[in-house]
Design a protein around this motif. Structure first.
Motif, PDB file in Angstrom:
ATOM      1  N   PRO A  49       0.834  -1.211   0.000  1.00 37.73           N
ATOM      2  CA  PRO A  49       0.000   0.000   0.000  1.00 37.73           C
ATOM      3  C   PRO A  49       0.864   1.255   0.000  1.00 37.73           C
ATOM      4  O   PRO A  49       2.000   1.247   0.472  1.00 37.73           O
ATOM      5  CB  PRO A  49      -0.773  -0.124   1.316  1.00 37.73           C
ATOM      6  N   SER A  50       0.302   2.340  -0.537  1.00 42.26           N
ATOM      7  CA  SER A  50       1.009   3.623  -0.542  1.00 42.26           C
ATOM      8  C   SER A  50      -0.008   4.743  -0.626  1.00 42.26           C
ATOM      9  O   SER A  50      -1.138   4.551  -1.098  1.00 42.26           O
ATOM     10  CB  SER A  50       1.982   3.708  -1.727  1.00 42.26           C
ATOM     11  N   LEU A  51       0.370   5.910  -0.162  1.00 40.94           N
ATOM     12  CA  LEU A  51      -0.506   7.074  -0.181  1.00 40.94           C
ATOM     13  C   LEU A  51      -0.932   7.384  -1.607  1.00 40.94           C
ATOM     14  O   LEU A  51      -0.092   7.536  -2.501  1.00 40.94           O
ATOM     15  CB  LEU A  51       0.232   8.268   0.441  1.00 40.94           C
ATOM     16  N   HIS A  52      -2.237   7.471  -1.842  1.00 41.15           N
ATOM     17  CA  HIS A  52      -2.811   7.735  -3.172  1.00 41.15           C
ATOM     18  C   HIS A  52      -2.364   6.704  -4.206  1.00 41.15           C
ATOM     19  O   HIS A  52      -2.361   6.974  -5.402  1.00 41.15           O
ATOM     20  CB  HIS A  52      -2.449   9.135  -3.671  1.00 41.15           C
ATOM     21  N   ASN A  53      -1.958   5.507  -3.734  1.00 40.86           N
ATOM     22  CA  ASN A  53      -1.446   4.472  -4.635  1.00 40.86           C
ATOM     23  C   ASN A  53      -0.333   5.028  -5.531  1.00 40.86           C
ATOM     24  O   ASN A  53      -0.244   4.732  -6.720  1.00 40.86           O
ATOM     25  CB  ASN A  53      -2.572   3.888  -5.511  1.00 40.86           C
ATOM     26  N   SER A  54       0.542   5.818  -4.915  1.00 42.14           N
ATOM     27  CA  SER A  54       1.633   6.450  -5.660  1.00 42.14           C
ATOM     28  C   SER A  54       2.759   5.474  -6.004  1.00 42.14           C
ATOM     29  O   SER A  54       3.559   5.741  -6.902  1.00 42.14           O
ATOM     30  CB  SER A  54       2.200   7.632  -4.869  1.00 42.14           C
ATOM     31  N   GLN A  55       2.859   4.351  -5.255  1.00 42.63           N
ATOM     32  CA  GLN A  55       3.849   3.307  -5.521  1.00 42.63           C
ATOM     33  C   GLN A  55       5.260   3.892  -5.685  1.00 42.63           C
ATOM     34  O   GLN A  55       5.897   3.758  -6.745  1.00 42.63           O
ATOM     35  CB  GLN A  55       3.446   2.517  -6.773  1.00 42.63           C
ATOM     36  N   GLU A  85       5.436   9.527   4.606  1.00 41.82           N
ATOM     37  CA  GLU A  85       4.532   8.540   4.011  1.00 41.82           C
ATOM     38  C   GLU A  85       5.235   7.754   2.913  1.00 41.82           C
ATOM     39  O   GLU A  85       4.972   6.565   2.725  1.00 41.82           O
ATOM     40  CB  GLU A  85       3.292   9.238   3.447  1.00 41.82           C
ATOM     41  N   LEU A  86       6.119   8.403   2.175  1.00 42.38           N
ATOM     42  CA  LEU A  86       6.892   7.714   1.143  1.00 42.38           C
ATOM     43  C   LEU A  86       7.722   6.600   1.768  1.00 42.38           C
ATOM     44  O   LEU A  86       7.765   5.477   1.257  1.00 42.38           O
ATOM     45  CB  LEU A  86       7.768   8.722   0.406  1.00 42.38           C
ATOM     46  N   ARG A  87       8.395   6.890   2.875  1.00 41.08           N
ATOM     47  CA  ARG A  87       9.228   5.864   3.524  1.00 41.08           C
ATOM     48  C   ARG A  87       8.363   4.768   4.155  1.00 41.08           C
ATOM     49  O   ARG A  87       8.764   3.589   4.166  1.00 41.08           O
ATOM     50  CB  ARG A  87      10.150   6.516   4.549  1.00 41.08           C
ATOM     51  N   LEU A  88       7.197   5.124   4.674  1.00 48.07           N
ATOM     52  CA  LEU A  88       6.292   4.086   5.180  1.00 48.07           C
ATOM     53  C   LEU A  88       5.905   3.128   4.059  1.00 48.07           C
ATOM     54  O   LEU A  88       5.895   1.902   4.237  1.00 48.07           O
ATOM     55  CB  LEU A  88       5.027   4.719   5.772  1.00 48.07           C
ATOM     56  N   ALA A  89       5.568   3.694   2.888  1.00 47.34           N
ATOM     57  CA  ALA A  89       5.174   2.856   1.758  1.00 47.34           C
ATOM     58  C   ALA A  89       6.329   1.960   1.330  1.00 47.34           C
ATOM     59  O   ALA A  89       6.143   0.764   1.058  1.00 47.34           O
ATOM     60  CB  ALA A  89       4.709   3.733   0.606  1.00 47.34           C
ATOM     61  N   CYS A  90       7.530   2.512   1.261  1.00 51.67           N
ATOM     62  CA  CYS A  90       8.693   1.709   0.874  1.00 51.67           C
ATOM     63  C   CYS A  90       8.994   0.647   1.923  1.00 51.67           C
ATOM     64  O   CYS A  90       9.442  -0.459   1.589  1.00 51.67           O
ATOM     65  CB  CYS A  90       9.899   2.610   0.638  1.00 51.67           C
ATOM     66  N   GLY A  91       8.741   0.959   3.194  1.00 54.51           N
ATOM     67  CA  GLY A  91       8.892  -0.060   4.233  1.00 54.51           C
ATOM     68  C   GLY A  91       7.908  -1.201   4.042  1.00 54.51           C
ATOM     69  O   GLY A  91       8.254  -2.375   4.234  1.00 54.51           O
ATOM     70  N   GLN A 278      10.897   1.011   9.454  1.00 53.67           N
ATOM     71  CA  GLN A 278      10.447  -0.080  10.316  1.00 53.67           C
ATOM     72  C   GLN A 278       8.939  -0.031  10.509  1.00 53.67           C
ATOM     73  O   GLN A 278       8.265  -1.070  10.504  1.00 53.67           O
ATOM     74  CB  GLN A 278      11.150  -0.002  11.671  1.00 53.67           C
ATOM     75  N   ALA A 279       8.389   1.173  10.662  1.00 58.19           N
ATOM     76  CA  ALA A 279       6.943   1.315  10.848  1.00 58.19           C
ATOM     77  C   ALA A 279       6.188   0.865   9.608  1.00 58.19           C
ATOM     78  O   ALA A 279       5.108   0.270   9.710  1.00 58.19           O
ATOM     79  CB  ALA A 279       6.597   2.764  11.184  1.00 58.19           C
TER      80      ALA A 279
END
Length: 353
Positions: A49-55, A85-91, A278-279
């Motif tokens: 998952p990622s914010l706005h499905n930005s991938q 949020e970008l780093r959360l998505a990459c995590g 990590q999150a």
């Protein structure tokens, strides 16, 4: 550090990219796996998952290492100026990658934010030898292609205590904490969510960015298409639900959101980029655990995206934990429509990229 992991799922090239020519992929052998196995690993990683499905992720595949990069072209500067949020998505993509490798028999060894790497590298993943995946981890792997953001109402059925405990353990396994919102915290949290929503909606830059990434045609392989947007929000909704349809969706008469969703705040014990990675892994571990147990989820992220309300939420939770994601969890009222995904070939970095 060595981290346990695993993953698997459908094939985007066959199931998710209709009417698209099959390209010659830039995938090579790595970590003792064949090119086809590595392609599957990257495919599963890209289902995060990622914010706005930005991938916002890409991968460089080398013989002895896979590098996880963030994609600068997929930043969301108005909504996510700090790139948290970008780093959360990459995590989350990293957790999928770990699962996929272990499912293929590789024990992944992960280095977060390697010092001598390029600026866009967030993690390096090497092989720690062969490993037989545990059954519970294979179930998480199998949940990857089933996990989708469920933006529609849930059924008014409580989440069992056993499922809640499993999600708590999932967060702890990634060195994070999952705080389940208590009845006494619902009112203050609701106020913070609505205030954060008003702050963002008052920004022309935020509204323009939101419009650019939502309500897209189904054949655009990033962003949120109208088909996956969920119903149009209404003023009577207790919780703010973003209009991902860009105003194109109609709300069926009589459709109401659940009155008591399970709300869970995924928290890190520290601040900083490593804690955010990590999150992201912890959030995905929790979400896949929920999916494996027949539950659905979506994010209510405004309250954490706005710095003032995020700080107030932190104080509400005692002041020692750092909120990273707010999950709404329950039993979906129907099948969720998955958001589209970038083709595997688009996720692979080569020497010319």
């Amino acid at each position: 550090m060595i981290q346990d992991s695993f993953s698997d799922g459908r094939s985007i090239s066959s199931d998710c990219v209709p009417d698209q020519e099959v390209a010659v992929l830039k995938v090579s052998t790595a970590l003792g796996l064949t090119a086809a196995e590595i392609e599957h690993v990257i495919e599963l990683a890209g289902l995060a998952p990622s914010l706005h499905n930005s991938q916002p992720w890409r991968f460089r595949v080398l013989p002895h290492v896979i590098e996880l990069h963030y994609d600068p072209s997929h930043r969301l500067p108005a909504t996510d100026p700090s790139e948290r949020e970008l780093r959360l998505a990459c995590g989350a993509a990293l957790f999928n990658l770990r699962l996929a490798l272990e499912g293929a028999g590789v024990r992944p060894v992960v280095t977060l934010l390697p010092h001598l790497a390029e600026p866009t590298v967030l993690a390096e993943i090497r092989s720690g030898g062969r490993a037989e995946p545990r059954p519970e981890r294979l179930r998480l792997r199998d949940a990857i292609p089933k996990r989708h953001s469920h933006r529609a109402p849930f059924r008014d059925i409580p989440v069992p205590a056993a499922d809640r405990n499993q999600m708590l353990h999932a967060a702890q396994a990634e060195q994070c904490w999952l705080h389940l919102i208590t009845p006494g915290e619902v009112g203050p949290l609701e106020g913070l969510v609505h205030r954060a929503h008003r702050v963002q909606e008052a920004s022309p830059r935020f509204r323009a960015e939101m419009a650019a990434w939502t309500g897209r045609p189904a054949d655009v392989w990033e962003g949120v298409p109208a088909s996956a947007a969920g119903p149009k929000p209404g003023p009577q909704d207790q919780w703010v639900h973003r209009d991902f349809s860009a105003g194109t969706a109609a709300r069926p008469e009589g459709l109401e959101y659940e009155s008591h969703p399970l709300l869970a705040v995924l928290c890190s014990h520290r601040e900083g980029q490593e804690a955010e990675l990590q999150a992201g892994q912890a959030a995905q571990h929790v979400w896949l655990t929920a999916t494996d147990r027949g539950l659905s989820a979506s994010m209510i992220s405004e309250v954490i995206e706005v710095p003032d309300t995020r700080d107030e939420l932190r104080q509400m939770l005692g002041g020692t934990l750092h909120p990273q994601a707010l999950l709404r969890i329950g039993y979906g009222g129907g099948a969720a429509v998955p958001a589209p995904r970038r083709a595997v070939d688009d996720l692979i970095l080569d020497d010319d990229t």
